[in-house]
Design an enzyme around this catalytic site. Sequence first.
Site, PDB file in Angstrom:
ATOM      1  N   LEU A 124      10.987 -20.807  -3.741  1.00 21.94           N
ATOM      2  CA  LEU A 124       9.966 -19.893  -3.218  1.00 21.94           C
ATOM      3  C   LEU A 124       8.691 -19.913  -4.061  1.00 21.94           C
ATOM      4  O   LEU A 124       8.755 -19.834  -5.292  1.00 21.94           O
ATOM      5  CB  LEU A 124      10.543 -18.461  -3.206  1.00 21.94           C
ATOM      6  CG  LEU A 124       9.583 -17.326  -2.873  1.00 21.94           C
ATOM      7  CD1 LEU A 124       9.208 -17.330  -1.393  1.00 21.94           C
ATOM      8  CD2 LEU A 124      10.208 -15.970  -3.234  1.00 21.94           C
ATOM      9  N   ASP A 177       0.829  -1.212   0.000  1.00 20.00           N
ATOM     10  CA  ASP A 177       0.000   0.000   0.000  1.00 20.00           C
ATOM     11  C   ASP A 177       0.864   1.262   0.000  1.00 20.00           C
ATOM     12  O   ASP A 177       1.984   1.254   0.500  1.00 20.00           O
ATOM     13  CB  ASP A 177      -0.901  -0.029   1.248  1.00 20.00           C
ATOM     14  CG  ASP A 177      -2.080   0.916   1.121  1.00 20.00           C
ATOM     15  OD1 ASP A 177      -2.293   1.467   0.017  1.00 20.00           O
ATOM     16  OD2 ASP A 177      -2.792   1.115   2.132  1.00 20.00           O
ATOM     17  N   HIS A 209       2.847   3.006  -8.842  1.00 22.45           N
ATOM     18  CA  HIS A 209       2.704   1.584  -9.166  1.00 22.45           C
ATOM     19  C   HIS A 209       3.939   1.094  -9.933  1.00 22.45           C
ATOM     20  O   HIS A 209       4.438  -0.001  -9.688  1.00 22.45           O
ATOM     21  CB  HIS A 209       1.449   1.341 -10.011  1.00 22.45           C
ATOM     22  CG  HIS A 209       0.174   1.740  -9.321  1.00 22.45           C
ATOM     23  ND1 HIS A 209      -0.056   1.464  -7.994  1.00 22.45           N
ATOM     24  CD2 HIS A 209      -0.941   2.409  -9.770  1.00 22.45           C
ATOM     25  CE1 HIS A 209      -1.259   1.926  -7.648  1.00 22.45           C
ATOM     26  NE2 HIS A 209      -1.804   2.507  -8.709  1.00 22.45           N
TER      27      HIS A 209
HETATM   28  C1  FPP Z   1      -1.941   0.094  -3.298  1.00 20.24           C
HETATM   29  O1  FPP Z   1      -1.454   1.409  -3.286  1.00 20.24           O
HETATM   30  C2  FPP Z   1      -1.335  -0.660  -4.409  1.00 20.24           C
HETATM   31  C3  FPP Z   1      -2.035  -1.293  -5.369  1.00 20.24           C
HETATM   32  C4  FPP Z   1      -3.490  -1.333  -5.431  1.00 20.24           C
HETATM   33  C5  FPP Z   1      -1.351  -1.975  -6.482  1.00 20.24           C
HETATM   34  C6  FPP Z   1      -0.121  -2.743  -6.156  1.00 20.24           C
HETATM   35  C7  FPP Z   1       0.619  -2.997  -7.386  1.00 20.24           C
HETATM   36  C8  FPP Z   1       1.951  -2.959  -7.497  1.00 20.24           C
HETATM   37  C9  FPP Z   1       2.863  -2.757  -6.367  1.00 20.24           C
HETATM   38  C10 FPP Z   1       2.582  -3.163  -8.814  1.00 20.24           C
HETATM   39  C11 FPP Z   1       3.239  -4.500  -8.943  1.00 20.24           C
HETATM   40  C12 FPP Z   1       2.294  -5.530  -9.386  1.00 20.24           C
HETATM   41  C13 FPP Z   1       2.651  -6.688  -9.982  1.00 20.24           C
HETATM   42  C14 FPP Z   1       1.576  -7.632 -10.342  1.00 20.24           C
HETATM   43  C15 FPP Z   1       4.052  -7.045 -10.299  1.00 20.24           C
HETATM   44  P1  FPP Z   1      -2.491   2.594  -3.484  1.00 20.24           P
HETATM   45  O2  FPP Z   1      -2.535   2.901  -4.942  1.00 20.24           O
HETATM   46  O3  FPP Z   1      -3.799   2.249  -2.874  1.00 20.24           O
HETATM   47  O4  FPP Z   1      -1.787   3.752  -2.689  1.00 20.24           O
HETATM   48  P2  FPP Z   1      -2.510   4.932  -1.905  1.00 20.24           P
HETATM   49  O5  FPP Z   1      -3.254   4.306  -0.747  1.00 20.24           O
HETATM   50  O6  FPP Z   1      -1.354   5.774  -1.436  1.00 20.24           O
HETATM   51  O7  FPP Z   1      -3.405   5.647  -2.858  1.00 20.24           O
END
Ligand code: FPP
Length: 255
Positions: free
Chosen positions: A146, A35, A52
Amino acid sequence: MSIKLPFLKFKDKQIPDKKRIEQQNIPEHVAIIMDGNGRWANKRGLPRVAGHKEGVGAVQKVVRAADKLHISALTLFAFSTENWQRSKTEVDFLMRMPKQFFHKYLPELMERNVRVETVGNFEQLPDHTKKAVWNAVEKTKDNDGLLLNFALNYGGRLDIMQAAKKMAEDIKKDELSIADVDESVFGSYLYTNGMSEPDLLIRTSGEKRISNFMLWQCAYSEFWFTEVFWPDFDEEVFMQAIQAYQQRKRRFGSV
Ligand code: FPP
Protein backbone atom coordinates in the site's frame (compact mmCIF):
# COMPACT_ATOMS: atom_id res chain seq x y z
CA MET A 1 -44.95 -2.65 23.86
CA SER A 2 -42.39 -3.06 21.12
CA ILE A 3 -39.98 -5.94 21.15
CA LYS A 4 -36.48 -5.14 20.03
CA LEU A 5 -35.17 -7.99 17.98
CA PRO A 6 -31.40 -8.37 17.83
CA PHE A 7 -31.33 -8.41 14.04
CA LEU A 8 -33.05 -5.00 13.97
CA LYS A 9 -30.38 -3.58 16.20
CA PHE A 10 -27.80 -5.07 13.88
CA LYS A 11 -29.55 -3.55 10.87
CA ASP A 12 -29.78 -0.11 12.55
CA LYS A 13 -26.04 -0.05 13.01
CA GLN A 14 -25.61 -0.77 9.28
CA ILE A 15 -22.81 -3.23 9.90
CA PRO A 16 -21.67 -4.12 6.40
CA ASP A 17 -21.36 -7.71 5.41
CA LYS A 18 -17.71 -7.92 4.44
CA LYS A 19 -18.50 -10.75 2.04
CA ARG A 20 -20.47 -8.21 0.01
CA ILE A 21 -17.29 -6.40 -0.98
CA GLU A 22 -16.62 -7.40 -4.59
CA GLN A 23 -12.95 -8.24 -4.90
CA GLN A 24 -13.10 -7.38 -8.60
CA ASN A 25 -14.15 -3.79 -8.04
CA ILE A 26 -11.87 -2.37 -5.37
CA PRO A 27 -10.88 1.30 -5.88
CA GLU A 28 -7.20 1.56 -6.70
CA HIS A 29 -6.74 4.87 -4.93
CA VAL A 30 -8.81 6.13 -2.00
CA ALA A 31 -8.37 9.69 -0.69
CA ILE A 32 -9.83 10.95 2.58
CA ILE A 33 -10.54 14.43 3.89
CA MET A 34 -10.30 13.64 7.60
CA ASP A 35 -12.71 16.13 9.15
CA GLY A 36 -14.50 16.63 12.46
CA ASN A 37 -11.67 16.25 14.97
CA GLY A 38 -12.51 19.57 16.64
CA ARG A 39 -16.25 18.80 16.87
CA TRP A 40 -15.52 15.33 18.22
CA ALA A 41 -13.50 16.93 21.03
CA ASN A 42 -16.04 19.75 21.62
CA LYS A 43 -18.84 17.25 22.11
CA ARG A 44 -16.81 15.72 24.93
CA GLY A 45 -15.82 19.03 26.52
CA LEU A 46 -12.20 18.44 25.48
CA PRO A 47 -9.74 20.81 23.79
CA ARG A 48 -9.74 20.60 19.96
CA VAL A 49 -6.31 18.97 19.94
CA ALA A 50 -7.73 15.95 21.80
CA GLY A 51 -9.67 15.23 18.60
CA HIS A 52 -6.49 15.30 16.53
CA LYS A 53 -4.79 12.96 18.99
CA GLU A 54 -7.68 10.51 18.76
CA GLY A 55 -7.62 10.88 14.98
CA VAL A 56 -4.16 9.29 14.84
CA GLY A 57 -5.70 5.96 15.88
CA ALA A 58 -8.30 6.26 13.12
CA VAL A 59 -5.48 6.76 10.61
CA GLN A 60 -3.98 3.40 11.50
CA LYS A 61 -7.40 1.73 11.44
CA VAL A 62 -7.96 2.90 7.88
CA VAL A 63 -4.44 1.83 6.86
CA ARG A 64 -5.19 -1.69 8.14
CA ALA A 65 -8.53 -1.79 6.32
CA ALA A 66 -7.01 -0.53 3.06
CA ASP A 67 -4.21 -3.05 3.32
CA LYS A 68 -6.72 -5.84 3.94
CA LEU A 69 -8.57 -4.95 0.72
CA HIS A 70 -5.30 -4.66 -1.26
CA ILE A 71 -6.01 -1.06 -2.14
CA SER A 72 -2.99 0.38 -3.97
CA ALA A 73 -2.97 3.94 -2.61
CA LEU A 74 -4.45 5.80 0.32
CA THR A 75 -4.08 9.58 0.47
CA LEU A 76 -4.93 11.36 3.71
CA PHE A 77 -5.43 15.14 3.90
CA ALA A 78 -3.52 15.80 7.12
CA PHE A 79 -2.78 19.54 6.86
CA SER A 80 -3.99 22.04 4.28
CA THR A 81 -2.30 25.23 3.11
CA GLU A 82 -5.19 27.04 4.88
CA ASN A 83 -4.66 25.26 8.22
CA TRP A 84 -1.83 27.68 9.11
CA GLN A 85 -4.61 30.15 10.03
CA ARG A 86 -5.42 28.10 13.15
CA SER A 87 -4.03 29.00 16.57
CA LYS A 88 -0.30 28.49 17.09
CA THR A 89 -1.05 25.87 19.75
CA GLU A 90 -3.15 23.84 17.32
CA VAL A 91 -0.71 24.21 14.42
CA ASP A 92 2.22 23.18 16.66
CA PHE A 93 0.21 20.20 17.84
CA LEU A 94 -0.68 19.13 14.31
CA MET A 95 2.96 19.43 13.26
CA ARG A 96 3.89 16.94 15.97
CA MET A 97 1.32 14.40 14.74
CA PRO A 98 3.50 12.74 12.06
CA LYS A 99 6.26 12.05 14.61
CA GLN A 100 3.78 10.55 17.06
CA PHE A 101 2.13 8.47 14.35
CA PHE A 102 5.37 7.06 12.97
CA HIS A 103 6.85 6.50 16.43
CA LYS A 104 3.89 4.26 17.25
CA TYR A 105 3.12 2.68 13.90
CA LEU A 106 6.23 2.61 11.70
CA PRO A 107 7.12 -0.98 12.73
CA GLU A 108 3.60 -2.09 11.75
CA LEU A 109 3.81 -0.16 8.47
CA MET A 110 7.05 -2.03 7.70
CA GLU A 111 5.42 -5.37 8.55
CA ARG A 112 2.54 -4.51 6.26
CA ASN A 113 4.95 -3.56 3.43
CA VAL A 114 3.47 -0.02 3.32
CA ARG A 115 5.35 2.73 1.44
CA VAL A 116 5.00 6.22 2.87
CA GLU A 117 4.94 9.26 0.60
CA THR A 118 3.98 12.88 1.01
CA VAL A 119 2.53 15.59 -1.23
CA GLY A 120 2.48 19.32 -0.56
CA ASN A 121 4.95 22.08 0.18
CA PHE A 122 7.38 20.10 2.30
CA GLU A 123 9.94 22.90 2.61
CA GLN A 124 7.65 25.10 4.73
CA LEU A 125 7.17 22.44 7.42
CA PRO A 126 9.10 22.71 10.70
CA ASP A 127 12.37 20.75 10.75
CA HIS A 128 11.16 18.21 13.30
CA THR A 129 8.10 17.39 11.12
CA LYS A 130 10.24 17.11 7.99
CA LYS A 131 12.64 14.80 9.82
CA ALA A 132 9.88 12.47 11.04
CA VAL A 133 8.21 12.27 7.64
CA TRP A 134 11.45 11.95 5.72
CA ASN A 135 12.62 9.15 7.99
CA ALA A 136 9.39 7.21 7.30
CA VAL A 137 9.65 7.87 3.54
CA GLU A 138 13.27 6.65 3.53
CA LYS A 139 12.65 3.57 5.68
CA THR A 140 9.68 2.44 3.61
CA LYS A 141 10.94 3.40 0.15
CA ASP A 142 11.57 -0.19 -0.98
CA ASN A 143 8.20 -1.50 0.19
CA ASP A 144 5.81 -2.29 -2.62
CA GLY A 145 2.51 -2.74 -0.80
CA LEU A 146 0.00 0.00 0.00
CA LEU A 147 1.13 3.54 -0.82
CA LEU A 148 0.27 5.69 2.21
CA ASN A 149 0.36 9.25 1.00
CA PHE A 150 0.11 12.14 3.47
CA ALA A 151 -1.07 15.46 2.05
CA LEU A 152 0.83 17.85 4.30
CA ASN A 153 0.77 21.58 3.74
CA TYR A 154 -1.16 20.68 0.62
CA GLY A 155 -3.62 22.76 -1.39
CA GLY A 156 -5.12 21.93 -4.78
CA ARG A 157 -4.56 25.45 -6.07
CA LEU A 158 -0.99 25.51 -4.78
CA ASP A 159 -0.39 22.18 -6.54
CA ILE A 160 -1.68 23.48 -9.89
CA MET A 161 0.18 26.77 -9.50
CA GLN A 162 3.54 25.23 -8.60
CA ALA A 163 3.14 22.81 -11.54
CA ALA A 164 2.45 25.71 -13.92
CA LYS A 165 5.52 27.58 -12.64
CA LYS A 166 7.85 24.58 -12.97
CA MET A 167 6.49 23.88 -16.43
CA ALA A 168 6.98 27.50 -17.50
CA GLU A 169 10.59 27.33 -16.28
CA ASP A 170 11.21 24.19 -18.36
CA ILE A 171 9.67 25.87 -21.42
CA LYS A 172 11.87 28.91 -20.83
CA LYS A 173 14.95 26.69 -20.61
CA ASP A 174 13.89 24.97 -23.86
CA GLU A 175 13.57 21.66 -22.04
CA LEU A 176 9.89 21.42 -22.99
CA SER A 177 7.98 22.70 -25.97
CA ILE A 178 4.50 24.21 -25.60
CA ALA A 179 3.25 21.96 -28.39
CA ASP A 180 4.09 18.88 -26.29
CA VAL A 181 2.05 20.00 -23.28
CA ASP A 182 -1.00 17.84 -22.71
CA GLU A 183 -2.87 16.65 -19.60
CA SER A 184 -0.40 13.87 -19.00
CA VAL A 185 2.62 16.20 -19.25
CA PHE A 186 0.96 18.77 -16.97
CA GLY A 187 0.06 16.00 -14.51
CA SER A 188 3.72 15.03 -14.28
CA TYR A 189 4.51 18.45 -12.74
CA LEU A 190 1.94 18.01 -9.97
CA TYR A 191 2.96 16.83 -6.49
CA THR A 192 1.16 13.57 -7.30
CA ASN A 193 3.39 12.74 -10.26
CA GLY A 194 3.52 8.98 -10.72
CA MET A 195 0.47 8.31 -8.54
CA SER A 196 -2.91 7.27 -9.86
CA GLU A 197 -5.85 9.65 -9.45
CA PRO A 198 -8.24 8.97 -6.53
CA ASP A 199 -11.10 6.69 -7.58
CA LEU A 200 -12.93 7.39 -4.35
CA LEU A 201 -12.86 10.53 -2.21
CA ILE A 202 -14.29 10.21 1.30
CA ARG A 203 -15.06 13.18 3.55
CA THR A 204 -16.08 12.72 7.17
CA SER A 205 -18.07 14.95 9.56
CA GLY A 206 -21.05 15.78 7.32
CA GLU A 207 -19.35 18.56 5.33
CA LYS A 208 -19.91 18.23 1.61
CA ARG A 209 -17.17 20.19 -0.10
CA ILE A 210 -13.73 19.58 -1.55
CA SER A 211 -11.95 22.38 0.39
CA ASN A 212 -9.05 22.87 -2.02
CA PHE A 213 -8.09 19.20 -2.00
CA MET A 214 -6.70 17.57 -5.21
CA LEU A 215 -8.71 19.78 -7.57
CA TRP A 216 -7.06 18.44 -10.70
CA GLN A 217 -6.76 14.83 -9.56
CA CYS A 218 -10.39 14.44 -8.38
CA ALA A 219 -11.88 15.35 -11.78
CA TYR A 220 -13.47 11.89 -12.06
CA SER A 221 -13.41 10.65 -8.45
CA GLU A 222 -16.53 9.28 -6.84
CA PHE A 223 -17.40 11.26 -3.70
CA TRP A 224 -18.75 9.65 -0.52
CA PHE A 225 -19.73 11.59 2.58
CA THR A 226 -20.44 10.42 6.11
CA GLU A 227 -21.65 12.19 9.24
CA VAL A 228 -19.06 10.26 11.29
CA PHE A 229 -16.36 12.47 12.84
CA TRP A 230 -12.84 11.42 11.88
CA PRO A 231 -11.81 10.06 15.34
CA ASP A 232 -14.77 7.60 15.13
CA PHE A 233 -13.89 6.45 11.63
CA ASP A 234 -13.06 2.75 11.50
CA GLU A 235 -13.03 -0.34 9.30
CA GLU A 236 -16.80 -0.61 9.43
CA VAL A 237 -17.36 2.89 8.02
CA PHE A 238 -14.57 2.37 5.49
CA MET A 239 -16.28 -0.79 4.22
CA GLN A 240 -19.56 1.16 3.87
CA ALA A 241 -17.72 3.65 1.65
CA ILE A 242 -16.25 0.85 -0.46
CA GLN A 243 -19.65 -0.78 -0.84
CA ALA A 244 -21.19 2.55 -1.89
CA TYR A 245 -18.38 2.98 -4.44
CA GLN A 246 -19.11 -0.45 -5.84
CA GLN A 247 -22.71 0.59 -6.55
CA ARG A 248 -21.60 3.54 -8.69
CA LYS A 249 -21.53 3.47 -12.47
CA ARG A 250 -18.40 5.28 -13.61
CA ARG A 251 -18.74 6.63 -17.11
CA PHE A 252 -15.90 9.18 -17.39
CA GLY A 253 -17.99 11.36 -19.68
CA SER A 254 -19.01 8.45 -21.88
CA VAL A 255 -22.50 6.90 -22.05
C1 FPP B 1 -9.84 18.35 10.39
O1 FPP B 1 -10.66 18.38 11.52
C2 FPP B 1 -8.58 17.64 10.69
C3 FPP B 1 -7.36 18.17 10.51
C4 FPP B 1 -7.10 19.50 9.99
C5 FPP B 1 -6.15 17.41 10.90
C6 FPP B 1 -6.13 15.96 10.60
C7 FPP B 1 -5.07 15.33 11.38
C8 FPP B 1 -5.17 14.13 11.96
C9 FPP B 1 -6.32 13.23 11.80
C10 FPP B 1 -4.06 13.62 12.79
C11 FPP B 1 -3.28 12.54 12.12
C12 FPP B 1 -2.21 13.09 11.27
C13 FPP B 1 -1.11 12.40 10.89
C14 FPP B 1 -0.15 13.09 10.01
C15 FPP B 1 -0.83 11.01 11.32
P1 FPP B 1 -11.04 19.79 12.13
O2 FPP B 1 -10.03 20.12 13.17
O3 FPP B 1 -11.18 20.80 11.05
O4 FPP B 1 -12.44 19.48 12.79
P2 FPP B 1 -13.66 20.49 12.94
O5 FPP B 1 -14.15 20.81 11.55
O6 FPP B 1 -14.66 19.67 13.72
O7 FPP B 1 -13.18 21.69 13.68
